[in-house]
Design a protein around this motif. Sequence first.
Motif, PDB file in Angstrom:
ATOM      1  N   LEU A  41       0.827  -1.197   0.000  1.00 35.28           N
ATOM      2  CA  LEU A  41       0.000   0.000   0.000  1.00 35.28           C
ATOM      3  C   LEU A  41       0.860   1.245   0.000  1.00 35.28           C
ATOM      4  N   GLU A  42       0.569   2.152  -0.938  1.00 34.44           N
ATOM      5  CA  GLU A  42       1.190   3.478  -0.976  1.00 34.44           C
ATOM      6  C   GLU A  42       0.133   4.538  -0.731  1.00 34.44           C
ATOM      7  N   GLY A  43       0.594   5.758  -0.439  1.00 32.18           N
ATOM      8  CA  GLY A  43      -0.331   6.847  -0.160  1.00 32.18           C
ATOM      9  C   GLY A  43      -0.398   7.176   1.314  1.00 32.18           C
ATOM     10  N   LEU A  44       0.450   6.520   2.117  1.00 30.55           N
ATOM     11  CA  LEU A  44       0.574   6.805   3.542  1.00 30.55           C
ATOM     12  C   LEU A  44       1.996   7.289   3.816  1.00 30.55           C
ATOM     13  N   PRO A  45       2.292   7.727   5.037  1.00 32.72           N
ATOM     14  CA  PRO A  45       3.647   8.232   5.318  1.00 32.72           C
ATOM     15  C   PRO A  45       4.755   7.209   5.100  1.00 32.72           C
ATOM     16  N   TRP A  46       4.426   5.900   5.179  1.00 30.10           N
ATOM     17  CA  TRP A  46       5.408   4.848   4.952  1.00 30.10           C
ATOM     18  C   TRP A  46       4.810   3.812   4.007  1.00 30.10           C
ATOM     19  N   PHE A  47       5.660   2.917   3.547  1.00 29.51           N
ATOM     20  CA  PHE A  47       5.156   1.810   2.728  1.00 29.51           C
ATOM     21  C   PHE A  47       4.688   0.695   3.655  1.00 29.51           C
ATOM     22  N   PHE A  48       3.525   0.151   3.378  1.00 31.15           N
ATOM     23  CA  PHE A  48       2.943  -0.911   4.193  1.00 31.15           C
ATOM     24  C   PHE A  48       2.775  -2.170   3.352  1.00 31.15           C
ATOM     25  N   THR A  49       3.205  -3.284   3.892  1.00 35.91           N
ATOM     26  CA  THR A  49       3.123  -4.579   3.226  1.00 35.91           C
ATOM     27  C   THR A  49       1.858  -5.315   3.662  1.00 35.91           C
ATOM     28  N   ALA A  50       1.167  -5.917   2.702  1.00 32.93           N
ATOM     29  CA  ALA A  50      -0.087  -6.615   2.997  1.00 32.93           C
ATOM     30  C   ALA A  50       0.153  -7.862   3.833  1.00 32.93           C
ATOM     31  N   VAL A  51      -0.792  -8.163   4.704  1.00 34.96           N
ATOM     32  CA  VAL A  51      -0.717  -9.345   5.570  1.00 34.96           C
ATOM     33  C   VAL A  51      -1.916 -10.266   5.342  1.00 34.96           C
ATOM     34  N   GLN A  52      -3.116  -9.729   5.506  1.00 29.95           N
ATOM     35  CA  GLN A  52      -4.314 -10.545   5.375  1.00 29.95           C
ATOM     36  C   GLN A  52      -5.537  -9.668   5.210  1.00 29.95           C
ATOM     37  N   LEU A  53      -6.650 -10.304   4.808  1.00 28.56           N
ATOM     38  CA  LEU A  53      -7.935  -9.623   4.765  1.00 28.56           C
ATOM     39  C   LEU A  53      -8.967 -10.515   5.452  1.00 28.56           C
ATOM     40  N   HIS A  54      -9.996  -9.903   6.003  1.00 27.96           N
ATOM     41  CA  HIS A  54     -11.046 -10.658   6.681  1.00 27.96           C
ATOM     42  C   HIS A  54     -12.332  -9.852   6.675  1.00 27.96           C
ATOM     43  N   LEU A  55     -13.418 -10.467   7.138  1.00 28.75           N
ATOM     44  CA  LEU A  55     -14.742  -9.858   7.068  1.00 28.75           C
ATOM     45  C   LEU A  55     -15.423  -9.832   8.432  1.00 28.75           C
ATOM     46  N   HIS A  56     -16.369  -8.904   8.570  1.00 29.26           N
ATOM     47  CA  HIS A  56     -17.227  -8.817   9.742  1.00 29.26           C
ATOM     48  C   HIS A  56     -18.671  -8.728   9.253  1.00 29.26           C
ATOM     49  N   TRP A  57     -19.601  -9.365   9.968  1.00 26.03           N
ATOM     50  CA  TRP A  57     -20.991  -9.404   9.511  1.00 26.03           C
ATOM     51  C   TRP A  57     -21.936  -9.586  10.691  1.00 26.03           C
ATOM     52  N   GLY A  58     -23.237  -9.575  10.405  1.00 29.62           N
ATOM     53  CA  GLY A  58     -24.265  -9.688  11.444  1.00 29.62           C
ATOM     54  C   GLY A  58     -24.934 -11.045  11.445  1.00 29.62           C
ATOM     55  N   ASN A  59     -26.270 -11.039  11.648  1.00 31.09           N
ATOM     56  CA  ASN A  59     -27.002 -12.303  11.723  1.00 31.09           C
ATOM     57  C   ASN A  59     -28.257 -12.337  10.868  1.00 31.09           C
TER      58      ASN A  59
END
Length: 343
Positions: free
Chosen positions: A102-120
């Motif tokens: 990811l670029e566009g922040l003060p430093w370069f950030f490396t991706a780790v994971q993605l996940h989701l949140h939801w209801g019922n």
Amino acid sequence: MDSPGLFVLLCLVIFGQAAASSAEEITWSYTGLIGQSEWSEYFPDCGGTYQSPVDVITTQTRFDPSLTRVTPLGYSQHGNQPFTLYNNGHTAIIVMPEWMGLEGLPWFFTAVQLHLHWGNGGPNQRGSEHTMNGISADAELHVVHYNSELYPNMSAAMTQKDGLAVLGILIVTGEETNPAFNNILNYLSRIKHFGQKVFIPAFDIQSLLPEDLGRYYRYNGSLTTPPCYQSVIWTVFHERVQISKAQLLKLETILYSSKAEDPEKMLLQDNYRATQALNQRVIYTSFSAESGKELSSGEVTAIVIGVMCGCVGLAVIVRFIVKTIRFFKVLHRETVVVNRWFT
């Protein structure tokens, strides 16, 4: 060192190791044993003043012209290696390759994971963690990165105030199916229970994100699950992503937080944390209020009708003016003829 001193030192070391081990083994939940209200008793950071998620009150945000467009790097370069999708008892997670960042922040950030949140899927539907002006979305996607300019790995970064950057994408439902999310949802039945994992075909991660990556809300916060480290630079996009109601139903009803061998099966639902107090923090926006305003369908309809009425009215006025001019021209000619007749 004498024997009594050595004995005390040994006891402290053993006690410290046992305490650390027990802390790592604490099983927390969202609503059951060691639920959200008890998190801070076992994980002190969860009681901090820079916690996430938050309610974004748009009228109280502050425009920051220095905030530039967020730029994912390598998200579409998934290669031939499959992704790992697994159920950790709290959500469904995809491990992201380290070449994504990811670029566009003060430093370069490396991706780790993605996940989701939801209801019922209940009548008072809620599923997202962040809310906008008190209103929840149906679900939320988080893409987690660590600051690889300053820290060697995720473990080292996650305890530092500038260690992590998370993208928050609010998800709403509509009639159309979102093909990008099927890359995840179609495989949930293979990780129904806690601890299960499966390899899935790699796909373009950026297809999960909104098209407009230039308008977002930015604030300093925390992980939304224990240990709630206050180390996250949050970017919550203004534009929502839409999935179908059938896709949301899959997310809400397929996974279990229990293991396959557990006698009592527990559906994995309502895996969102309640919004936390802002506590003097400022939420910044990358866009001004005028550029960020979205019109409702009623406002759009009113504008369209107003424009149409205006056009019709203008046409009537022009027609009236043209007729009036013609009338006076004809009248003028007749007057000239009459004058000639009598002279």
